[in-house]
Structures are given as C-alpha cells and as structure tokens.
Design an enzyme around this catalytic site. Structure first.
Site, PDB file in Angstrom:
ATOM      1  N   TRP A 102       0.989  -1.193  -0.021  1.00 40.52           N
ATOM      2  CA  TRP A 102       0.383  -0.148  -0.324  1.00 40.52           C
ATOM      3  C   TRP A 102       1.222   1.360   0.262  1.00 40.52           C
ATOM      4  O   TRP A 102       0.450   2.198  -0.678  1.00 40.52           O
ATOM      5  CB  TRP A 102      -0.797   0.227   1.435  1.00 40.52           C
ATOM      6  CG  TRP A 102      -1.841  -1.192   1.235  1.00 40.52           C
ATOM      7  CD1 TRP A 102      -2.682  -1.869   1.244  1.00 40.52           C
ATOM      8  CD2 TRP A 102      -2.834  -0.708  -0.353  1.00 40.52           C
ATOM      9  NE1 TRP A 102      -3.478  -2.197   0.716  1.00 40.52           N
ATOM     10  CE2 TRP A 102      -4.263  -1.846   0.045  1.00 40.52           C
ATOM     11  CE3 TRP A 102      -3.478   0.240  -1.698  1.00 40.52           C
ATOM     12  CZ2 TRP A 102      -5.239  -2.067  -1.142  1.00 40.52           C
ATOM     13  CZ3 TRP A 102      -4.591  -0.118  -1.869  1.00 40.52           C
ATOM     14  CH2 TRP A 102      -5.334  -1.322  -1.716  1.00 40.52           C
ATOM     15  N   ASP A 172      -1.801   7.031   5.880  1.00 42.29           N
ATOM     16  CA  ASP A 172      -2.845   5.959   5.459  1.00 42.29           C
ATOM     17  C   ASP A 172      -3.454   4.738   7.221  1.00 42.29           C
ATOM     18  O   ASP A 172      -2.331   4.162   6.845  1.00 42.29           O
ATOM     19  CB  ASP A 172      -2.592   4.903   4.415  1.00 42.29           C
ATOM     20  CG  ASP A 172      -3.906   4.098   4.219  1.00 42.29           C
ATOM     21  OD1 ASP A 172      -4.677   4.706   4.759  1.00 42.29           O
ATOM     22  OD2 ASP A 172      -3.188   3.818   3.132  1.00 42.29           O
ATOM     23  N   LYS A 196     -12.562  -1.620   6.125  1.00 37.48           N
ATOM     24  CA  LYS A 196     -11.497  -2.905   6.720  1.00 37.48           C
ATOM     25  C   LYS A 196     -11.913  -2.562   8.104  1.00 37.48           C
ATOM     26  O   LYS A 196     -12.224  -3.572   8.819  1.00 37.48           O
ATOM     27  CB  LYS A 196     -10.306  -2.243   7.324  1.00 37.48           C
ATOM     28  CG  LYS A 196      -9.909  -1.742   5.816  1.00 37.48           C
ATOM     29  CD  LYS A 196      -9.433  -3.082   4.409  1.00 37.48           C
ATOM     30  CE  LYS A 196      -9.336  -2.758   2.950  1.00 37.48           C
ATOM     31  NZ  LYS A 196      -7.881  -2.140   2.852  1.00 37.48           N
TER      32      LYS A 196
END
Ligand code: PLP
Length: 363
Positions: A102, A172, A196
């Site tokens: 990511w 993030d 999530k």
C-alpha cells in the site's frame, strides 16, 4: 441462516448486532417512514445525524478541536491523489516511507503530482521489517511526510509514530484506525477507507488539522469535490454523501463505545493477535510468519505453509469448515487472517483449533 466466519481483509466482517440493527431500521429509520438510503441529505434530521456521527468519532479517538472530520467518497485510493493535490501548496516534493504494497501504491499515485522522496524502504528484506528511523533520508523542505501505519497485504505494522520535525505527518490508517487509542495531535492528516475497520465500502474518513486547509484554498487546480477546504466548509455535503456507509460507520462507533472504547478494544486486539501468532510460532514450522516480531500486524496475520499445494488444501478445508476468505492477497499469495475489531476472540479460537487439527492430519 448460516453465517460463516469471514477473515476477509476488506470488505470485512461486521458485528452481527450492527447488521441486525440495520435490518430492523431499514424500512423506517428514526420514525422518518423511510430508510436512511432514501432520506434527503439536506434534511435537518440527516445533517444532525452527520454531526452526531462526527461527535461519536471525535469522542472515540479524542480528536482535538483544531481538527476537522470529513466523510468523503472514493476510499483510500482517492486520498492517494487528494493528499498531494491539496497539501503540496507551493512546495514540489513530499516524503514517503515505503514499508509495503500500500505504501508503494500511494507513492506511485503521488508521483503523478510531485517529486516523491522515498525516505526509506524495506523492499530489500521483502517488507518483513521497518527500516530504523536513524537511516531515513528525510527532507525538511517536504510538504508532508506520508506513511502507512498498517500494511494490510504484507501484515506489517509501524508500531511507532515517526519523528519528522515540523513536517506534517499524513498517515494511511485504513486497516488499523480505531483498533487502539492514538494521539491525533501528532498528525497533520489521517485517512482511512471504511470497509476494513469502520464499516462498509464507499466512504473514506479524513481527519485533518485545520491549518492545513489553507493549503487547499491556494491549490486552485484541485477539483471542488476533491478539495479539503471546500469539503470542510460544506461539512462533507458538497455533493450527496455516501449516506448508508456513514450510517453503518455511525453504528460501528456506537458499538465501539459499548465495547468500552478504544483502550478496551486494543487490549482485546492484542490478545487475539498474540494467541494466533503463538499458534503459528509453535507449529514446528508447519505454519510460518516471517515478519520481524515487533512489527507483526495485529490486524492482518499473514502466514505460509511449506508448499502452495498444502495452502490450497488448507483453504479448501477451511472453507468447508465455514472459515472463509483466508487466502492471501493476490499480489503476495500465502494465507492471511484479518482480525479487525469486529472479529471476536471465539472466532480466532475456532481458527486456531482448525489449524491444529489440519496440522495433525497433514504431518
Ligand atoms: C484497502 C486499503 C487501501 C485501499 O482502499 P480502497 O477503499 O479500496 O481505496 C489503501 N490503503 C490501505 C492500507 C488499505 O488497507
């Protein structure tokens, strides 16, 4: 009804009581005679609800008053672009820490807008550790410093908040927000997509320090929908917000409060992860996790077996036992159990029992 135990990384499992509440309120939400999906977003009842939802999040994370909360579209990926678009202002470059897939995706997107300085990367050790901060090549002129607090795919977690001087930290937090208390005041901007650990897809939560909004005001080329200053000014109602996703997030915030808040949930998350890693580490190498121990993710537990064939058998047998979505990310392979807030200890125990039985049968 046959609910499975869903270890998916995202969209991820939700607490049953939230699904039941949503079901019960679906036809008539708070006496409006309609579902929240059908309710106008400019009605007083909805704008008040949005405010109430913000307040719940503010309490849970003890967000200081000089931070604004935004509910935006486009998930975390939209933030990969919005962060540089809004925060560069008159600067040309930003610092990024690369600790997994990511991070890499955020870097690639930022490169469309600015010079990315990769302060350090753990690519050389296959993203199994975090480079020690004294080796990081930070630039004091950077517009901001960006990192990923939990690498959902690699199963590695940055367990500390980096020290980067006066440069604002952008994080993030998609896969570990609300999993533990954090000191929000250390950050310039926190973002997370909802599917999530907050709720369902279609929503990103952004927590931004007020002074940074001025940078968006000067960034005149940012499309209005993606402009933090405009979104803050319009209280996330510049256009129609993802109202149902906001509703599920709101139910989740209330659920977290009922669990005793983030301190309590963090203790539980720690116990769940410790138990699962213990089972992996005490399997005589039958199951294996290669992440350096201090950085093992408490949310996404990745593991491998000796052969991919054995992993295939494991997945098939697990699915037959109602333990689903244990397959590792397509870019990495292997196995992964995501154990976010909504995953109860009893389900982690069921997985561990299953792993032991599978090992007995196959060794
Ligand atoms: C899932 C994930 C994303 C992408 O989220 P989308 O909502 O699909 O854009 C970004 N960062 C992290 C850490 C993630 O886990």
């Amino acid at each position: 009804m046959n609910r499975v135990i869903n270890f998916g990384a995202g969209p991820a499992t939700l607490p049953l009581e939230i699904l039941e509440q949503a079901q019960a309120e679906l036809l008539d939400w708070r006496g409006t005679g309609m579902s929240i999906m059908e309710l106008g977003h400019r009605t007083e009842i909805f704008t008040e609800y949005l405010h109430e939802t913000e307040q719940k999040l503010r309490e849970l994370l003890t967000i200081p008053n000089n931070y604004r909360i935004l509910f935006l579209h486009g998930g975390a990926r939209a933030q990969f672009a919005m962060v540089p678009q809004n925060l560069l202002a008159n600067k040309h470059g930003a610092d990024y820490l690369d600790i997994g897939i990511w991070s890499q995706k955020a870097i690639a997107e930022a490169q469309l807008f600015c010079d990315v300085n990769i302060v350090a990367s753990s690519k050389d050790n296959n993203y199994t550790s975090i480079p020690t901060p004294d080796t990081w090549q930070l630039k004091p002129t950077a517009a901001y410093f960006h990192y990923t607090s939990n690498e959902t795919i690699n199963g590695i977690e940055c367990t500390f908040i980096p020290e980067v001087g006066d440069v604002p930290i952008v994080v993030d937090m998609t896969s570990d927000i609300l999993s533990m208390p954090i000191d929000v005041s250390r950050f310039g901007l926190i973002y997370a997509s909802a599917q999530k650990n907050i709720g369902i897809a279609g929503l990103a939560v952004v927590i931004i320090r007020e002074d940074l909004l001025a940078r968006s005001s000067t960034a005149t080329t940012v499309p209005s929908l993606y402009n933090y200053a405009i979104q803050a000014e319009q209280h996330s109602l510049y256009n129609t917000p993802a109202s149902f996703a906001i509703y599920i997030a709101s139910l989740m915030f209330a659920w977290l409060q009922r669990q005793g808040g983030l301190t309590k949930i963090a203790e539980l998350n720690q116990r769940k992860a410790t138990k699962l890693y213990h089972a992996i580490d005490h399997s005589n190498g039958f199951y294996r996790n290669d992440i350096a121990k201090p950085y093992r993710s408490k949310m996404n537990v990745v593991f491998n077996m000796q052969t991919t064939q054995l992993e295939q058998q494991f997945l098939a047998a697990a699915t037959a036992a109602n333990l689903v979505a244990l397959k590792g990310h397509r870019e990495l392979g292997g196995l992964r159990a995501s154990i976010y807030n909504a995953m109860p200890m009893s389900s982690v125990d069921t997985l561990i029992d299953f792993m032991k039985v599978f090992q007995q049968k196959h060794s």
